[in-house]
Design an enzyme around this catalytic site. Structure first.
Site, PDB file in Angstrom:
ATOM      1  N   ARG A  61       0.839  -1.210   0.000  1.00 24.15           N
ATOM      2  CA  ARG A  61       0.000   0.000   0.000  1.00 24.15           C
ATOM      3  C   ARG A  61       0.869   1.254   0.000  1.00 24.15           C
ATOM      4  NH1 ARG A  61      -5.001   0.438  -0.726  1.00 24.15           N
ATOM      5  NH2 ARG A  61      -5.514  -1.393   0.523  1.00 24.15           N
ATOM      6  N   HIS A 154      -0.876   3.873 -10.037  1.00 25.46           N
ATOM      7  CA  HIS A 154      -1.757   4.226  -8.897  1.00 25.46           C
ATOM      8  C   HIS A 154      -0.965   5.060  -7.883  1.00 25.46           C
ATOM      9  CE1 HIS A 154      -4.365   3.563  -5.484  1.00 25.46           C
ATOM     10  NE2 HIS A 154      -5.112   2.646  -6.086  1.00 25.46           N
ATOM     11  N   GLU A 256      -4.043   9.066 -10.068  1.00 29.82           N
ATOM     12  CA  GLU A 256      -3.556   7.928 -10.861  1.00 29.82           C
ATOM     13  C   GLU A 256      -3.719   8.221 -12.352  1.00 29.82           C
ATOM     14  OE1 GLU A 256      -5.778   4.518  -9.311  1.00 29.82           O
ATOM     15  OE2 GLU A 256      -6.085   5.638  -7.480  1.00 29.82           O
TER      16      GLU A 256
HETATM   17  C1  BG6 Z   1      -8.424   3.115  -6.503  1.00 26.64           C
HETATM   18  C2  BG6 Z   1      -9.847   2.708  -6.770  1.00 26.64           C
HETATM   19  O1  BG6 Z   1      -7.723   3.172  -7.719  1.00 26.64           O
HETATM   20  O2  BG6 Z   1      -7.793   2.135  -5.676  1.00 26.64           O
HETATM   21  C3  BG6 Z   1     -10.586   2.514  -5.462  1.00 26.64           C
HETATM   22  O3  BG6 Z   1     -10.475   3.702  -7.562  1.00 26.64           O
HETATM   23  C4  BG6 Z   1      -9.842   1.505  -4.577  1.00 26.64           C
HETATM   24  O4  BG6 Z   1     -11.905   2.071  -5.723  1.00 26.64           O
HETATM   25  C5  BG6 Z   1      -8.405   1.987  -4.420  1.00 26.64           C
HETATM   26  O5  BG6 Z   1     -10.495   1.421  -3.332  1.00 26.64           O
HETATM   27  C6  BG6 Z   1      -7.535   1.047  -3.579  1.00 26.64           C
HETATM   28  O6  BG6 Z   1      -7.556  -0.229  -4.101  1.00 26.64           O
HETATM   29  P1  BG6 Z   1      -6.797  -1.414  -3.389  1.00 26.64           P
HETATM   30  O7  BG6 Z   1      -7.174  -2.665  -4.138  1.00 26.64           O
HETATM   31  O8  BG6 Z   1      -5.338  -1.122  -3.478  1.00 26.64           O
HETATM   32  O9  BG6 Z   1      -7.281  -1.419  -1.954  1.00 26.64           O
END
Ligand code: BG6
Length: 281
Positions: A61, A154, A256
């Site tokens: 994350r 992202h 993103e």
């Molecule tokens: C974003 C999405 O790109 O990523 C969200 O638009 C999502 O909907 C977020 O909650 C985080 O995603 P993840 O799978 O890394 O928890």
């Protein structure tokens, strides 16, 4: 210029430094940029969750996860595809007097083909220039049939206080509101402040976006990425994410660069390339 391989938690990672003193850290796992410290600000520009899980099979994350070959849950693959959950391979390092570029490569294998039945080669190239970080994604169809995919870089930005940032460049764009049943909404015509959960897919055709923080201005430009996503989980969702602090929403915003609303289709032997360019001003 320097380039060093280190162990970062469970994965090899590469520390890059250019002659100006800008630094970046890129993990082999997910080809994920985990840190970018421009000399100009001497501050970390990317948010990496203090509770991030460093474990094979799980997404890290923070930084710049690579979503491929599926954005979010727009298909049958695991959320955001499989590229962020796999070890990529070292491809090459290139240095000139002005910049340093690290390229990592991901090819199909038994596991990816079980999820997505195609032969492909994806390359992430991270270039460190003065005050600028470029992340290029290229995808080559090595199969005998065409394939389609969606993708995104992202990017988690590290901010001092979510209440004091302003985002401009998206005010003329319509968007898909993922916190309101995916409804399509018209442009708001206002600079954006974040004061609630936000999860929007903007069809903005690669126009630059400006993230103005108290300390500096960051410009997010791209070529080849036709959509932009804005995400902040805000309070309730932060509490529900186990790899994210309850108050983590205050220190990050995701902007993103992706291709989401109109998937890319490439023919055998064809290659598709797009780049995200982050610059500190
Ligand atoms: C974003 C999405 O790109 O990523 C969200 O638009 C999502 O909907 C977020 O909650 C985080 O995603 P993840 O799978 O890394 O928890």
């Amino acid at each position: 210029m320097s380039f060093e391989e280190i162990n970062f938690h469970f994965s090899p990672a590469y520390r890059l430094k250019n002659k100006y003193g800008d630094e970046a850290l890129v993990s082999l796992y997910g080809a994920q940029v985990l840190s970018w410290i421009p000399r100009k600000t001497q501050k970390e520009s990317l948010f990496l969750s203090p509770l991030a899980q460093f474990e094979a099979g799980k997404a890290i994350r923070g930084g710049i996860p690579v979503c491929f070959p599926q954005f979010g849950s727009l298909g049958n693959l695991p959320a955001h595809g499989f590229a962020r959950n796999r070890f990529w391979k070292f491809h090459k390092i290139e240095e000139t007097s002005e910049h340093i570029t690290l390229s990592l490569i991901l090819s199909d294998d038994v596991e990816t083909r079980a999820l997505w039945p195609y032969t492909f080669e994806a390359v992430i190239s991270v270039t460190l220039e003065l005050g600028t970080l470029k992340t290029q994604l290229s995808v080559r169809n090595a199969d005998q049939k065409p394939f389609s995919f969606t993708c995104a870089l992202h990017t988690y930005f590290n901010i001092d206080d979510v209440n004091s940032v302003q985002i401009s460049g998206l005010e003329e764009c319509s968007f898909i509101d993922q916190v309101d049943q995916g409804k399509k909404k018209e442009a708001s015509w206002n600079k954006l402040k974040i004061n609630t959960e936000i999860d929007r897919i903007y069809e903005n055709g690669s126009k630059p976006i400006v993230l103005q923080t108290e300390a500096y201005k960051l410009v997010i430009a791209s070529e080849g990425f036709t959509d932009s996503v804005l995400w902040n989980p805000w309070i309730d969702k932060s509490c529900n994410l186990k790899d994210f602090p309850d108050d983590g929403y205050r220190s990050m915003v995701c902007i993103e660069s992706g291709v989401i609303t109109l998937p890319i289709k490439i023919q055998p032997k064809e290659q598709w390339v797009a780049v995200q360019i982050l610059s500190i001003e």
